[in-house]
Design an enzyme around this catalytic site. Sequence first.
Site, PDB file in Angstrom:
ATOM      1  N   CYS B  61       0.790  -1.238   0.000  1.00 13.89           N
ATOM      2  CA  CYS B  61       0.000   0.000   0.000  1.00 13.89           C
ATOM      3  C   CYS B  61       0.821   1.286   0.000  1.00 13.89           C
ATOM      4  CB  CYS B  61      -0.906   0.070   1.231  1.00 13.89           C
ATOM      5  SG  CYS B  61      -1.906  -1.373   1.550  1.00 13.89           S
ATOM      6  N   HIS B 124      -2.324   6.788   4.103  1.00 14.10           N
ATOM      7  CA  HIS B 124      -1.216   5.837   4.217  1.00 14.10           C
ATOM      8  C   HIS B 124       0.162   6.383   3.832  1.00 14.10           C
ATOM      9  CE1 HIS B 124      -0.954   1.190   4.645  1.00 14.10           C
ATOM     10  NE2 HIS B 124      -1.203   1.780   5.790  1.00 14.10           N
TER      11      HIS B 124
HETATM   12 CA   LIG Z   1      -3.041  -2.222  -0.618  1.00 17.38          CA
END
Ligand SMILES: [Ca+2]
Lengths: 507, 507
Positions: B61, B124
């Site tokens: 991610c 993120h």
């Molecule tokens: Ca991901």
Amino acid sequence: CSLTEKLPNASPPNIIIMLMDDMGWGDLGVFGQPSKETPNLDAMAAQGMLLPNFYTANPLCSPSRAALLTGRLPVRNGFYTTNGHAKNAYTPQEIVGGISKDEILLPQMLKKKGYVSKIVGKWHLGHRPQYLPLKNGFDEWFGAPNCHFGPYNGSIRPNIPVYNNSEMLGRYYEEFTINRKTGESNLTQIYLMEGLDFILRQTKDRRPFFLYWAPDATHAPVYASKRFLGKSQRGRYGDAVMELDYSVGQILSWLRTFSIENNTFVFFTSDNGAALMSGPKGGGSNGPFLCGKQTTFEGGMREPAIAWWPGHIKEGSVNFQLANVMDLFTTSLALAGINPPDDRILDGLDLTPVLLNRPHTLQSRPIFYYRGNELMAVRLGQYKAHYWTWTNSWEELKNGINFCPGQEVPDVTTHEQKEHTQQPIIFHLGQDPGEKFPISVLTKEYQNVLSMISPVVEQYKKTMVPGIPQLNMCDMAVMNWAPAGCEKLGKCLKAPKSEPWKCDWPH
Amino acid sequence: CSLTEKLPNASPPNIIIMLMDDMGWGDLGVFGQPSKETPNLDAMAAQGMLLPNFYTANPLCSPSRAALLTGRLPVRNGFYTTNGHAKNAYTPQEIVGGISKDEILLPQMLKKKGYVSKIVGKWHLGHRPQYLPLKNGFDEWFGAPNCHFGPYNGSIRPNIPVYNNSEMLGRYYEEFTINRKTGESNLTQIYLMEGLDFILRQTKDRRPFFLYWAPDATHAPVYASKRFLGKSQRGRYGDAVMELDYSVGQILSWLRTFSIENNTFVFFTSDNGAALMSGPKGGGSNGPFLCGKQTTFEGGMREPAIAWWPGHIKEGSVNFQLANVMDLFTTSLALAGINPPDDRILDGLDLTPVLLNRPHTLQSRPIFYYRGNELMAVRLGQYKAHYWTWTNSWEELKNGINFCPGQEVPDVTTHEQKEHTQQPIIFHLGQDPGEKFPISVLTKEYQNVLSMISPVVEQYKKTMVPGIPQLNMCDMAVMNWAPAGCEKLGKCLKAPKSEPWKCDWPH
Ligand SMILES: [Ca+2]
Ligand SMILES: [Ca+2]
């Protein structure tokens, strides 16, 4: 038949079944092929209905095709062998048998409503005179009785003849060339022309027609015409797919040219899963499914399937109905307004309610996975239970023949015939389409599934009466030495003395 | 910029990037998912361009998202670790670092032409105040800084906050519920509403906008709202896909409602391959590709990708251009008529010639597959060379963590970090998309490929200067104990004493 009563127009629709040879589920763009070679088929799906849960009746050419044309499982119509347990049989040149005269084929039925029927391409229901298409309901044929293996030198084996109706026109590798080195052949173009010409003539004559279009370019040795060779991103196999896709597009476009698209039902599918043993360069793709041709895993029997009938089938629809090639027999009869034969058991169901989005009760119909004479597995809803597992023998594997290359699943892709009838291996195909994660027998889910499937299988087995096996005997004398018409061409060969033997089917 | 000169309309297009979380290539109907849960995405592809060779910059991610927003490889923008060789790092709650202030993010660049930017969903790129979206160019944010793991009891770990702009509104599992047992959560619906509302407001105000729509329903623990639960054929994961697909359809339809579809460029993709270790019930599908998330095999880094811009991108087109998420940075700038930063190396290329069908020279661009700080593999044309192979450690495997379940390829899916720099493992991805059949080093093909790829890789390595690694340090004290706005809500928690340590990245 309830359908015809509801059809506003009394004239029955034309029917075209496009049957590919060894093309896999994953070879179509719309089914995930990364090389995306099928714009015409993808468009066909966008204009019609995609059936992701469509199956063949057997993971091999001949029995699959016999099932399609009779609406009956090979174990009923005789297209199987009893020479060995769970062995696939087909119709090579040396086969003595063919489609039984007791079977009723789709074109024979369609005659009742005046249909003219043609098969273009591979027949594979027996090549001796009595078994050929024009003896079995077809009015026309252009193509060959067997696969295009070769070339042969004519002494031990003759090359396969190409027929026009009931007489040969020449042979593969002779008049009809396939270059084994370059892969070049214009056969798909010829088969396309034959199909277009047939459609044109019947349309002119205003006769309903059935075209069974069965090219074999994706069967080894794979071929394509010059225009397509080298055009795909995955080699010759992809080139062949591109040419077949182009041809499908031409046929659909032809229907629109004559404004008969609203009166022509077209179904595209394949006879069995892609042959993986040809290796990465020679064979097709079964997408996320396990193994390929010859096996009863999903890769061997799940087929690409698109139904197309503008104005009748909702465009861009997807239907998860479990269905199979035998349904094409029954469905075609329903479309034509013909009652199916009532003197025999049919395995095919009438899919018209599914295709035309009408209420139906087909949800709970099972799919039976046969290999030769053995019921290997059964699917009901999302669950599939394997009662027997086998890919091929250790001996074959040692010789480099592998039906599941790079895909071995321990205790599932077994190299001996392994029985699981007391405790079948069960998969949830929705969550696990690749058949990699058997549901633990200790779970409630397993017990629930088993108690759902077991009575269905027991009931089925109780009533199953196998037909007489037609694929047990072989004989070099029955090969295509002197097909009808060979005299005119000066192409008759001398047959050896008859020495029949029990065919040995290795897997 | 050459593009804007050619654009008839001087007003730059709106840009929407829809980034899925852990959704696999094979999860879209148009990429072969048998469960066919994505009618809206399939329609989006039919109206736009499908890119079957689109990649992420890292199979995890955070680095993937950092690459997208900076146009630079994680090894340049600092989203990697040097704590171990070839280890993937990301931004869990205990991470100290985040996106470096030296990086320039896409929304910062887009400001130059008056774009208003919003991120909806998962960020993120670091959760400490200085790393949050509104400090990095976004004007609005609705969503969370980390994954939705939990629930936590607030003593050892706090639950992840959900922010509205720069203040928290509540936390996952508290105000924003996710039922771990049933999988029910209405978060995707909330994220949809936030996106629609943003589009509405900017359209009213006639301001160009950038919407970065990043829902995370397909990341474990997978969730869907009540309306979609139980609707797919493969369980909760498929339900989540159906809801995301529905939302995509709603957004595109919204654009048409306001007649801004011809002035809005939309790109759909995912941040990394489907996570296979979640098992058959929890994870997605990478179609025919090998392994999944965390790995540099195709299953870890090949992403579903659709570009949509009616009137500009040819409908129903497929383009095999090798491309990646970093190109979205450069392409977006080109669309907006903004010169890219000239003080740094960008890895993203301008894809507008590909998308708009203009002449270009992008054919020979390579794809680099990184794991942490190591260049594991390189793709050039149809060929991919693996210089290092690794899935995860034997120890993890013994504990049931498997990134390639049921897909082991001998000497390829290795459980130790195996170096092949002297003799890379080479695959032809056209013929062998599943990376199962290495090309023999004894062939001429192998030598040809090597002599083509080697100079590209050598040149690349010579000029590569890694950035300062941002993901090396962890500390329980930096977790989301007391995010901005917690006082108002009475939801501030007490942080433990700071005790930083070098993060241990297991794979
Ligand atoms: Ca991901
Ligand atoms: Ca076949």
